[in-house]
Design a protein around this motif. Structure first.
Motif, PDB file in Angstrom:
ATOM      1  N   ASP A   1      -5.733  42.835  22.690  1.00 13.11           N
ATOM      2  CA  ASP A   1      -6.872  41.964  22.378  1.00 13.11           C
ATOM      3  C   ASP A   1      -6.400  40.510  22.269  1.00 13.11           C
ATOM      4  N   GLU A   2      -6.495  39.787  23.338  1.00 15.97           N
ATOM      5  CA  GLU A   2      -6.058  38.375  23.406  1.00 15.97           C
ATOM      6  C   GLU A   2      -4.672  38.185  22.768  1.00 15.97           C
TER       7      GLU A   2
ATOM      8  N   SER B   1     -13.836  42.314  22.072  1.00 13.97           N
ATOM      9  CA  SER B   1     -13.058  42.965  21.008  1.00 13.97           C
ATOM     10  C   SER B   1     -13.777  44.207  20.510  1.00 13.97           C
TER      11      SER B   1
HETATM   12 MG    MG Z   1     -12.391  38.969  20.592  1.00  9.01          MG
END
Ligand code: MG
Ligand code: ADP
Length: 245
Positions: A166-167, A46
């Motif tokens: 991000d995910e 991240s």
């Molecule tokens: Mg992360």
């Protein structure tokens, strides 16, 4: 594949206080490339992609995004963010605005496009993610999968040069994962430049040009999906894959 570099990170390092979170990261993303970044929790995934739109600052090395070098004294962060769409794990929609206004806000406020034009663009991308009928609802009235598709549409309304994910599916109920992955796959098929932090390895296999494995703030290994999954080189990659596959 085009030779144009959308993101170029050279020897990038970053610290949180005395903790070194990124160590000499080198990564080039070219126009039309689809990159998947995976790795254990806390490995810096991240942080790395947040550096690409200057949500975080790096302390060493160079990051150039769409021709703009990111540094402490830069005054055109907005020019960078206009070109870099970001989709977060927890959607981050504006709760007090309708779906339509969520999509119209940034083009009107940041790019200065007219309300009529913003509305037209918003509807085009809500159709693109296949939820135009939700335009006048508020985010809380939508399912998680629908909210994430709105978040994708909202980013697309800025017509960015690259999309960072991000995910995007890790906060979703299992039955909603596939609708978001299908949306992302269809963007990839249309040639969108994408950097996706995800552990969805089926998506990585189907879509990625390159898979990057991070551990402890470093890029440990990278390769084409087929090589990466069938013949990982490093012990840490093997261990990680054995845990998630
Ligand atoms: Mg992360
Ligand atoms: P990942 O996304 O791979 O799980 P992160 O980039 O979120 O990893 O975090 C990498 C490391 O940096 C973790 O050890 C995390 O605790 C730490 N970290 C993340 N954000 C901050 C912050 N704002 N301040 C201090 N440490 C942070």
């Amino acid at each position: 594949m085009s030779a144009e570099k959308i993101i170029e990170a050279t020897n990038v390092s970053k610290w949180y206080g005395s903790f070194r979170v990124l160590t000499e990261i080198n990564l080039t993303v070219r126009k039309g490339e689809r990159i998947v970044i995976c790795g254990p929790s806390g490995s810096g995934k991240s942080t790395l992609i947040r550096c690409f739109n200057r949500l975080e600052a790096h302390q060493q090395g160079d990051i150039i995004v769409n021709g703009i070098r990111l540094h402490d004294k830069m005054r055109n962060v907005t020019d960078v963010r206009k070109n870099v769409g970001m989709v977060f794990q927890h959607f981050n929609l504006f709760p007090h605005m309708t779906v339509l206004m969520n999509c119209m806000a940034a083009p009107m406020w940041i790019k200065g496009v007219s309300e009529a034009e913003a509305r037209k663009t918003a509807m085009r991308f809500l159709e693109r993610v296949r939820i135009p009928e939700q335009a006048n609802k508020y985010p809380a009235q939508l399912s998680g999968g629908q909210q994430q598709r709105v978040a994708i549409a909202r980013s697309l309304c800025m017509e960015p040069a690259v999309m960072l994910f991000d995910e995007p599916t890790s906060a979703l109920d299992p039955e909603m994962v596939s609708e978001v992955l299908e949306t992302m796959t269809s963007l990839a098929r249309d040639g969108m430049t994408m950097v996706c932090v995800t552990h969805e390895m089926g998506f990585a296999r189907a879509v990625a040009d390159r898979v990057i494995f991070m551990d402890s703030g470093k890029i440990v290994e990278e390769g084409a999906p087929n090589d990466f999954f069938t013949n990982p080189q490093h012990a840490r990659t093997k261990l990680f894959l054995s845990q998630i596959l």
